[in-house]
Design an enzyme around this catalytic site. Structure first.
Site, PDB file in Angstrom:
ATOM      1  N   THR A   1       1.450   2.309  -2.102  1.00 29.38           N
ATOM      2  CA  THR A   1       1.480   1.558  -3.020  1.00 29.38           C
ATOM      3  C   THR A   1       0.643   0.935  -4.538  1.00 29.38           C
ATOM      4  OG1 THR A   1       2.273   0.216  -1.147  1.00 29.38           O
ATOM      5  CG2 THR A   1       1.417  -0.885  -2.745  1.00 29.38           C
ATOM      6  N   THR A   2      -0.420   1.816  -4.130  1.00 29.75           N
ATOM      7  CA  THR A   2      -1.866   1.553  -4.977  1.00 29.75           C
ATOM      8  C   THR A   2      -1.247   2.342  -6.593  1.00 29.75           C
ATOM      9  OG1 THR A   2      -3.149   1.551  -3.224  1.00 29.75           O
ATOM     10  CG2 THR A   2      -3.895   1.654  -5.800  1.00 29.75           C
TER      11      THR A   2
ATOM     12  N   LYS B   1      -2.613   6.487   8.991  1.00 23.09           N
ATOM     13  CA  LYS B   1      -3.376   5.159   8.206  1.00 23.09           C
ATOM     14  C   LYS B   1      -3.244   3.900   9.104  1.00 23.09           C
ATOM     15  CE  LYS B   1      -3.914   3.634   3.903  1.00 23.09           C
ATOM     16  NZ  LYS B   1      -2.574   3.142   1.912  1.00 23.09           N
TER      17      LYS B   1
ATOM     18  N   TYR C   1       1.558   5.262   7.752  1.00 24.87           N
ATOM     19  CA  TYR C   1       1.530   4.139   7.276  1.00 24.87           C
ATOM     20  C   TYR C   1       1.857   2.605   7.444  1.00 24.87           C
ATOM     21  CZ  TYR C   1      -0.306   1.411   3.479  1.00 24.87           C
ATOM     22  OH  TYR C   1      -1.025   0.590   2.510  1.00 24.87           O
TER      23      TYR C   1
ATOM     24  N   TYR D   1      11.656  -4.100   4.450  1.00 23.62           N
ATOM     25  CA  TYR D   1      12.602  -5.426   4.872  1.00 23.62           C
ATOM     26  C   TYR D   1      13.887  -4.803   5.442  1.00 23.62           C
ATOM     27  CZ  TYR D   1      16.368  -8.267   1.736  1.00 23.62           C
ATOM     28  OH  TYR D   1      16.682  -9.216   2.630  1.00 23.62           O
TER      29      TYR D   1
ATOM     30  N   ARG E   1       2.997  -5.775   3.913  1.00 27.06           N
ATOM     31  CA  ARG E   1       3.958  -5.557   3.815  1.00 27.06           C
ATOM     32  C   ARG E   1       5.088  -5.479   4.253  1.00 27.06           C
ATOM     33  NH1 ARG E   1       2.506  -4.327  -2.054  1.00 27.06           N
ATOM     34  NH2 ARG E   1       0.271  -4.160  -2.602  1.00 27.06           N
TER      35      ARG E   1
ATOM     36  N   ILE F   1      -8.065   5.287   3.185  1.00 26.98           N
ATOM     37  CA  ILE F   1      -8.006   5.985   2.035  1.00 26.98           C
ATOM     38  C   ILE F   1      -7.450   3.954   1.690  1.00 26.98           C
ATOM     39  CG2 ILE F   1      -4.989   5.675   1.123  1.00 26.98           C
ATOM     40  CD1 ILE F   1      -4.020   7.579   3.314  1.00 26.98           C
TER      41      ILE F   1
END
Length: 290
Positions: A42-43, A160, A131, A105, A136, A200
């Site tokens: 995402t980063t 994560k 993750y 989503y 999100r 992370i």
């Protein structure tokens, strides 16, 4: 999986991936002792990369690192088929592990998550990092599901955990031997105290040495020294999420003259009010002069 794994930004110049800047950033992180890097998470603005760019950034990260540390490739998707294809590509070009976000989503059930991650696990041989980031994705990867996946698939080795509920971290650690990495910078120290193995990190893009020292101290049980670094960086940790990640970290890197470049829409420039807060925080820790 143990230590500090910065989730690297994807630098852009004129709306194209700036690979020279990417190389400078990765070499800076390796020179400061990180255990590995996470590419195209995402980063790294993965939602706005084209499929071809996603492939190329993973491949380039592997080339730049050249075996010096681990390369973890972000290959998650809300399409299982796409996650499989990206993960297979990452394995083929030499990534050491993949990071798989829970499908976003479409909000799968826990049974759907088991089948999704299981399908990817069966398609590759390299380690998988689950993750979990409910803020999100709108779905929580529950401890029982994590335990099932860890016990069922030998290459699912790590999670994560970016759910801020530390009770969930305790449940995970207490239920199975999966490695837990913090997905929230400010929770790195508490999660290690519960049995986690590292982080992370977003903020480690600009302060890798300090993060490595903090995590090393904590893993060695030297929590007094680890706490000193935690509180020194705490305000910056919080500011990394004052606006949507990676807006703050890219803004900070540009302030520090590191190659970050612009953001891709729908992400946009940081507000002037928050820029001032960030500038002051960077100054407070000695990174930037007023």
């Amino acid at each position: 999986m143990q230590g500090v794994f910065p989730a690297v930004i994807t630098p852009f110049k004129d709306n194209e991936v700036y690979y020279e800047g990417m190389e400078k950033n990765i070499n800076f992180l390796i020179d400061n002792g990180v255990s590995g890097i996470v590419s195209v998470g995402t980063t790294g603005e993965s939602p706005t990369l084209t499929y071809e760019e996603h492939h190329r950034v993973i491949e380039k990260a592997v080339d730049i690192v050249d075996g010096r540390v681990k390369v973890i490739a972000g290959t998650g998707s809300n399409s299982t088929k796409e996650a499989v294809e990206l993960s297979q590509f990452a394995e083929d070009v030499g990534a050491d592990a993949v990071l798989l976000i829970t499908p976003y989503y479409n909000k799968p059930t826990q049974e759907g998550l088991k089948k999704h991650f299981g399908k990817v696990a069966e398609s590759i041989n390299i380690p998988i990092i689950l993750y979990n980031v409910p803020s999100r994705t709108a779905v929580n990867l529950e401890p029982g599901t994590i335990k099932y996946l860890y016990e069922e698939y030998s290459n699912i080795t790590t999670v994560k955990e970016a759910n801020p509920n530390l009770s969930q971290v305790s449940e995970i650690v207490n239920s199975c031997d999966i490695d837990v990495l913090s997905g929230n910078d400010e929770l790195t120290l508490p999660i290690i105290s519960l049995g986690g193995k590292g982080v992370i990190s977003v903020l480690a893009n600009i302060v890798p040495k300090e993060f490595v020292e903090m995590v090393d101290y904590a893993l060695d049980g030297k929590f007094d020294k680890a706490r000193e670094i935690h509180y020194k960086l705490f305000n910056l940790m919080k500011l990394m999420f004052v606006e949507t990640n990676p807006i703050p970290i890219k803004t900070a890197m540009n302030m520090l003259k590191m190659p970050a470049g612009e953001l891709r829409l729908p992400l946009c420039d940081m507000s002037e009010e928050n820029k001032l807060k960030l500038k002051n925080a960077l100054n407070d820790v000695g990174l930037l002069k007023k």
